[in-house]
Design a protein around this motif. Structure first.
Motif, PDB file in Angstrom:
ATOM      1  N   HIS A  33       0.822  -1.206   0.000  1.00 53.64           N
ATOM      2  CA  HIS A  33       0.000   0.000   0.000  1.00 53.64           C
ATOM      3  C   HIS A  33       0.854   1.253   0.000  1.00 53.64           C
ATOM      4  O   HIS A  33       0.580   2.218  -0.722  1.00 53.64           O
ATOM      5  N   GLY A  34       1.914   1.264   0.790  1.00 55.24           N
ATOM      6  CA  GLY A  34       2.724   2.458   0.993  1.00 55.24           C
ATOM      7  C   GLY A  34       2.361   3.128   2.298  1.00 55.24           C
ATOM      8  O   GLY A  34       1.208   3.065   2.747  1.00 55.24           O
ATOM      9  N   THR A  35       3.341   3.747   2.938  1.00 58.48           N
ATOM     10  CA  THR A  35       3.109   4.397   4.220  1.00 58.48           C
ATOM     11  C   THR A  35       4.097   5.533   4.416  1.00 58.48           C
ATOM     12  O   THR A  35       5.199   5.507   3.867  1.00 58.48           O
ATOM     13  N   SER A  36       3.715   6.506   5.217  1.00 54.38           N
ATOM     14  CA  SER A  36       4.627   7.593   5.564  1.00 54.38           C
ATOM     15  C   SER A  36       5.440   7.255   6.808  1.00 54.38           C
ATOM     16  O   SER A  36       6.338   8.008   7.194  1.00 54.38           O
TER      17      SER A  36
ATOM     18  N   PHE B  84       4.347   0.525  -5.109  1.00 53.63           N
ATOM     19  CA  PHE B  84       3.360   0.972  -4.131  1.00 53.63           C
ATOM     20  C   PHE B  84       2.075   1.424  -4.807  1.00 53.63           C
ATOM     21  O   PHE B  84       2.096   2.029  -5.879  1.00 53.63           O
ATOM     22  N   VAL B  85       0.964   1.135  -4.129  1.00 54.02           N
ATOM     23  CA  VAL B  85      -0.335   1.579  -4.612  1.00 54.02           C
ATOM     24  C   VAL B  85      -0.559   3.057  -4.299  1.00 54.02           C
ATOM     25  O   VAL B  85      -1.170   3.800  -5.064  1.00 54.02           O
ATOM     26  N   ASP B  86      -0.031   3.495  -3.153  1.00 54.26           N
ATOM     27  CA  ASP B  86      -0.296   4.857  -2.683  1.00 54.26           C
ATOM     28  C   ASP B  86       0.870   5.322  -1.813  1.00 54.26           C
ATOM     29  O   ASP B  86       1.709   4.508  -1.396  1.00 54.26           O
ATOM     30  N   VAL B  87       0.946   6.611  -1.565  1.00 55.00           N
ATOM     31  CA  VAL B  87       1.851   7.265  -0.617  1.00 55.00           C
ATOM     32  C   VAL B  87       3.304   7.290  -1.081  1.00 55.00           C
ATOM     33  O   VAL B  87       3.937   8.346  -1.140  1.00 55.00           O
ATOM     34  N   GLN B  88       3.885   6.126  -1.376  1.00 54.20           N
ATOM     35  CA  GLN B  88       5.297   6.039  -1.724  1.00 54.20           C
ATOM     36  C   GLN B  88       5.510   5.871  -3.229  1.00 54.20           C
ATOM     37  O   GLN B  88       4.587   5.576  -3.982  1.00 54.20           O
ATOM     38  N   GLN B  89       6.751   6.052  -3.616  1.00 52.07           N
ATOM     39  CA  GLN B  89       7.176   5.812  -4.978  1.00 52.07           C
ATOM     40  C   GLN B  89       8.260   4.723  -4.971  1.00 52.07           C
ATOM     41  O   GLN B  89       8.960   4.552  -3.983  1.00 52.07           O
ATOM     42  N   PRO B  90       8.398   3.958  -6.075  1.00 56.62           N
ATOM     43  CA  PRO B  90       7.690   4.117  -7.345  1.00 56.62           C
ATOM     44  C   PRO B  90       6.272   3.546  -7.302  1.00 56.62           C
ATOM     45  O   PRO B  90       6.016   2.583  -6.574  1.00 56.62           O
ATOM     46  N   ASP B  91       5.387   4.156  -8.084  1.00 53.81           N
ATOM     47  CA  ASP B  91       4.038   3.616  -8.185  1.00 53.81           C
ATOM     48  C   ASP B  91       4.058   2.391  -9.094  1.00 53.81           C
ATOM     49  O   ASP B  91       5.097   2.009  -9.642  1.00 53.81           O
ATOM     50  N   VAL B  92       2.904   1.775  -9.251  1.00 53.00           N
ATOM     51  CA  VAL B  92       2.836   0.518 -10.004  1.00 53.00           C
ATOM     52  C   VAL B  92       3.227   0.729 -11.457  1.00 53.00           C
ATOM     53  O   VAL B  92       3.988  -0.065 -12.031  1.00 53.00           O
TER      54      VAL B  92
ATOM     55  N   TYR C 103     -10.568  -3.043  -2.681  1.00 50.87           N
ATOM     56  CA  TYR C 103     -10.546  -2.105  -3.811  1.00 50.87           C
ATOM     57  C   TYR C 103      -9.176  -2.041  -4.477  1.00 50.87           C
ATOM     58  O   TYR C 103      -9.080  -2.010  -5.703  1.00 50.87           O
ATOM     59  N   HIS C 104      -8.115  -2.035  -3.676  1.00 53.38           N
ATOM     60  CA  HIS C 104      -6.779  -1.906  -4.263  1.00 53.38           C
ATOM     61  C   HIS C 104      -6.454  -3.074  -5.189  1.00 53.38           C
ATOM     62  O   HIS C 104      -5.786  -2.892  -6.211  1.00 53.38           O
TER      63      HIS C 104
ATOM     64  N   ASP D 147      -7.722  -0.933  -8.342  1.00 51.64           N
ATOM     65  CA  ASP D 147      -6.490  -0.199  -8.612  1.00 51.64           C
ATOM     66  C   ASP D 147      -5.471  -1.033  -9.377  1.00 51.64           C
ATOM     67  O   ASP D 147      -4.980  -0.628 -10.440  1.00 51.64           O
ATOM     68  N   LEU D 148      -5.121  -2.189  -8.847  1.00 54.57           N
ATOM     69  CA  LEU D 148      -4.098  -2.999  -9.486  1.00 54.57           C
ATOM     70  C   LEU D 148      -4.592  -3.597 -10.800  1.00 54.57           C
ATOM     71  O   LEU D 148      -3.843  -3.662 -11.777  1.00 54.57           O
TER      72      LEU D 148
END
Length: 248
Positions: free
Chosen positions: A23-26, A54-62, A86-87, A91-92
């Motif tokens: 998912h990604g996290t801060s 990552f799906v969200d928050v971080q890079q690189p994205d998908v 949903y992801h 999303d994926l």
């Protein structure tokens, strides 16, 4: 032709890359924990070609992760997500559809799976679980009923492992909310402790919310920032990949 053992399947050296998407996290602790899992998967199968996205928050994205893979090499995307919401389904799936020129496959989510149950059980024992404790399984939650069903399945599996009832509570988007689930167990406990079993992949915002309830004990998530990823979780990621390779 050289063969490489991957999970339960044998594949060639030109096997698809394994794209591990979280998912990604801060949270720095969460970032380190997930990075350690991806590194452990790569270390377990050297030469396979394991990359993270990552799906969200971080890079690189998908999209960026897939574009970085050789265009002639297929890829298998393994969601580092505990339930198929949903992801996974939107999303994926959408990302893979938009890269139709690049051969890709999407595996199922990591859960439900008994190897995750064993990690939850270990975290409970490490936290001092007593036979009289009331257990609540803390799940992220989703508006997708399939993800909610996955969480209830994990609750049933954990209950079978413990030999005691487990109530499922959700941090977001689904009911019962975790706070309410804890209070329901408190009311029914006759003075027993209420223990939250944290069914989250890694440290982050949701783990902070899980710890904010009135439970007597809240376990850490499946991954820890400064510890080796559980071997069962590494095996699970590779098995999801192997199943996709075998079906292709």
């Amino acid at each position: 032709m050289t063969l490489l053992q991957v999970g339960r399947a044998q594949v060639t050296r030109s096997a698809p890359a394994l794209v591990a998407v979280s998912h990604g996290t801060s949270s720095r602790d969460g970032q380190r924990a997930v990075a350690a899992l991806v590194a452990a998967v790569a270390s377990a199968r050297p030469g396979l070609g394991v990359v993270g996205g990552f799906v969200d928050v971080q890079q690189p994205d998908v999209a960026s992760t897939l574009e970085a893979i050789d265009a002639e090499r297929a890829a298998v995307v393994v969601p580092l997500l505990l339930s198929a919401g949903y992801h996974v389904h939107v999303d994926l799936a959408r990302e893979l559809d938009s890269h139709a020129a690049h051969p890709t496959a999407l595996t199922r989510a990591l859960g439900p799976d008994d190897r995750l149950v064993e990690i939850l059980h270990r975290r409970l024992l490490e936290s001092g679980l007593r036979p009289t404790d009331r257990v609540v399984l803390a799940c992220a939650g989703s508006s997708d009923p399939r993800a909610v069903s996955d969480c209830h399945e994990m609750g049933a599996r954990l209950a079978a492992r413990l030999g005691t009832p487990v109530r499922v509570g959700f941090i977001s988007a689904a009911t019962p909310r975790l706070d309410d689930a804890v209070e329901l167990e408190r009311a029914a406990s006759s003075g027993a402790r209420v223990v939250v079993s944290t069914y989250l992949l890694a440290p982050g915002y949701f783990t902070d919310l899980a710890h904010a309830t009135t439970a007597d004990i809240t376990t850490p998530p499946l991954l820890l920032a400064d510890a080796e990823p559980p071997a069962g979780l590494v095996e699970l990621v590779l098995d999801r990949y192997a199943a996709a390779v075998a079906s292709a």
